[in-house]
Scaffold this active site. Structure first.
Site, mmCIF file in Angstrom:
data_model
loop_
_atom_site.group_PDB
_atom_site.id
_atom_site.type_symbol
_atom_site.label_atom_id
_atom_site.label_comp_id
_atom_site.label_asym_id
_atom_site.label_seq_id
_atom_site.Cartn_x
_atom_site.Cartn_y
_atom_site.Cartn_z
ATOM 1 N N CYS B 37 -6.135 -40.273 58.558
ATOM 2 C CA CYS B 37 -5.852 -39.937 57.233
ATOM 3 C C CYS B 37 -4.326 -38.699 57.379
ATOM 4 O O CYS B 37 -3.901 -38.238 56.172
ATOM 5 C CB CYS B 37 -6.939 -39.160 56.336
ATOM 6 S SG CYS B 37 -8.132 -40.099 56.071
ATOM 7 N N ASP B 39 -4.533 -35.815 58.302
ATOM 8 C CA ASP B 39 -4.902 -34.221 58.556
ATOM 9 C C ASP B 39 -6.154 -33.780 59.109
ATOM 10 O O ASP B 39 -7.256 -34.534 58.737
ATOM 11 C CB ASP B 39 -4.626 -33.594 57.341
ATOM 12 C CG ASP B 39 -5.036 -34.259 56.011
ATOM 13 O OD1 ASP B 39 -4.562 -33.711 54.885
ATOM 14 O OD2 ASP B 39 -5.782 -35.264 56.092
ATOM 15 N N CYS B 63 0.535 -31.848 57.128
ATOM 16 C CA CYS B 63 1.769 -31.353 56.418
ATOM 17 C C CYS B 63 1.723 -30.040 56.169
ATOM 18 O O CYS B 63 0.601 -29.387 56.496
ATOM 19 C CB CYS B 63 1.717 -32.243 55.145
ATOM 20 S SG CYS B 63 0.550 -31.840 54.008
ATOM 21 N N CYS B 106 -5.458 -31.288 50.362
ATOM 22 C CA CYS B 106 -5.288 -30.204 51.667
ATOM 23 C C CYS B 106 -6.156 -28.969 51.268
ATOM 24 O O CYS B 106 -6.738 -28.170 52.090
ATOM 25 C CB CYS B 106 -3.777 -29.789 51.691
ATOM 26 S SG CYS B 106 -2.860 -30.945 52.038
#
Lengths: 404, 128
Positions: B37, B39, B63, B106
């Protein structure tokens, strides 16, 4: 002015060469005539300029000028080639073959035709990004009207075996279209030697203006198309609408310059790419090149930096303008479908960067870029739990990840 | 895409990057996300006998927003009790960092990482 990033995204677009702009300018002002006006000198002058540009475009393809249709770009040219052929011959044949790594405008045109009832075969590619010719031979049926395979891939820069594909198609009596937006001016193309029946190209990918492209349509044996745009019957009825003289002139000049300079420029870019890749390889472990190492244009490198996420990496190299194979910004979280088609694992696709060199890239740019990337990859690897685990000998694949 | 000043600050100067000894009884480790995915976060906490988080370390593959979210939570949880740390919500993280909608996941991952680290610690101390 703030110093701009070093431009390393030549597959996305290229700057218009100042020499190209210069020949375009008079056609915006003094030489404003409609190239389709037959009754006065303004029109004749514009028509003359368009004819000259058409010759220049034909020359880079070893084609006849009468076989060149100006369009708004490669997207329109691809749409016209694929839908135009499909619709014209629909009563006789209904099958099209393309491949999974094509540009979105080819894939989407095919999807559109699929909804209309056409049969489409999407050929896979090998791990080097190139199609298997036996797959192509096996996919052709007596219902196949068109094979559309791109010349050079926009993400990974690999070159498809055009002459071999052309021969297979010609022997089978199937038209061969190639999206050559990334190829024109970068590799030698000869529509006759390669048995290409239709070829799309774009101005802004070869240092010409945006908003113009062309479709080469073979006259012998004749390829017929149903127009997408109807009107005054310009461009042999295949693309109505008044031509933009300055844009056509710009495309022509861009082709002429590219043709003259191709050999020397290819050698220069090859040296720059090698210099960059050697610097990266010399300083970083576990760096992989995506796509065939040899069958590729010299100005493209697509590299996976294991265990460093591409978007995160790009944020650390703001002074460089390039693209990532990771599509973390999109809602789907899906990384590049091109890399996936090569069999690159999703996690590796997330770690890739597309680095494009071009006419205005200097050795200094390349050295600066390599240095910045090496430094940032090192920093992010020190921060990466995956890098840490792999250093400890843990197999990342053995872990049960909770995909989200 | 434009990142907020806070995201850029955490990305460029991440706090508490590193690892604690996962075998240490006082350490809880959370590993969340998935490489596929794009992360993965590893968050570790060192808990005192009084149940206070004395130290926190992270490593993140992802990211800028993912790195910033994990960096931020290591700052926030230090000095907190396990119960207080468990109350940190992704919405607070997202708001603090001004994350755009596509980056909300995130902050959710950072919240998951805290919970996973606490769960690991508690598994080591069933009576606590």
């Amino acid at each position: 002015m703030v110093k701009r990033p070093i431009y390393l995204d030549y597959q996305a677009t290229t700057p218009c060469d100042p020499r190209v702009l210069e020949v375009m300018l008079p056609y915006f002002t003094e030489e404003f005539g409609n190239p389709h006006s037959r009754s006065h000198a303004y029109g004749w002058k514009a028509e003359e300029a368009v004819d000259y540009a058409r010759k220049q475009v034909a020359a880079i393809l070893s084609a006849d000028p009468r076989e060149v249709i100006f369009t708004s770009g490669a997207t329109e040219a691809n749409n016209l080639a694929i839908k135009g052929v499909a619709h014209f011959y629909k009563d006789k044949k209904n099958h099209i073959i393309t491949c999974s790594t094509e540009h979105k405008c080819v894939l989407d045109s095919c999807r559109h035709l699929e909804q209309e009832g056409f049969k489409i075969t999407y050929l896979p590619v090998k791990s080097n990004g190139i199609i298997d010719l036996d797959d192509l031979r096996g996919a052709i049926t007596d219902q196949t009207v068109l094979v559309s395979i791109m010349a050079v891939n926009n993400e990974i820069g690999v070159i498809q075996p055009l002459a071999e594909i052309g021969k297979i198609c010609r022997d089978a009596g199937v038209f061969f279209h190639t999206d050559a937006a990334q190829a024109v001016g970068k590799i030698p193309l000869d529509v006759n030697a390669m048995n290409i029946d239709l070829l799309s190209l774009s101005g802004h990918k070869l240092y010409g203006p945006k908003g113009v492209g062309a479709l080469y349509v073979r006259r012998k044996p004749r390829v017929r198309l149903q127009a997408l745009i109807n009107g005054g019957g310009q461009e042999r009825g295949m693309r109505s609408g008044t031509l933009s003289t300055p844009l056509c002139v710009g495309l022509g000049e861009a082709c002429a310059l590219a043709q003259t300079e191709m050999r020397a420029e290819s050698a220069r870019l090859k040296a720059l790419s090698a210099r960059f890749y050697e610097a990266i390889q010399g300083s970083l472990e576990e760096v992989y090149l995506n796509g065939d190492a040899n069958q590729r244009i010299p100005g493209n490198l697509n590299i996976s930096f294991t265990h460093v996420e591409g978007e995160g990496l790009m944020m650390g190299i703001k002074e460089l303008a390039l693209s990532s194979g990771s599509a973390c910004t999109s809602a789907s979280l899906e990384p590049s479908y091109v890399l996936r088609a090569l069999g690159v694992e999703v996690e590796m696709a997330h770690t890739s960067l597309r680095i494009g060199f071009g006419r205005f890239t200097t050795e200094e740019d390349v050295d600066t870029a390599a240095e910045m990337i090496i430094k940032e990859v090192g920093r992010l690897r020190d921060m990466s739990p995956l890098w840490e685990m792999s250093r400890q000998g843990i197999d990342i694949k053995s872990i049960q990840w909770a995909e989200h | 895409m434009a990142y907020s000043q806070k995201v850029i600050d955490h990305y460029e100067n991440p706090r508490n990057v590193g690892s604690l000894d996962a075998q240490d009884a006082a350490v809880g480790t959370g590993l969340v996300g998935a490489p596929a995915c794009g992360d993965v976060m590893k968050l570790q906490i060192k808990v005192s006998d009084q149940g206070i988080i004395e130290d926190a370390k992270f490593k993140t593959f992802g990211c800028g927003s993912a790195i910033a979210s994990s960096s931020l939570v290591t700052e926030w949880i230090k000095g907190k009790s396990l119960e207080e740390a468990a109350e940190i919500k992704n919405t607070t993280i997202a708001q603090h960092l001004s994350l755009p909608p596509v980056k909300i996941h995130c902050s959710m991952l950072a919240e998951d990482a805290i919970r996973a680290a606490i769960r690991d610690y508690k598994e080591k101390h069933p009576s606590a």
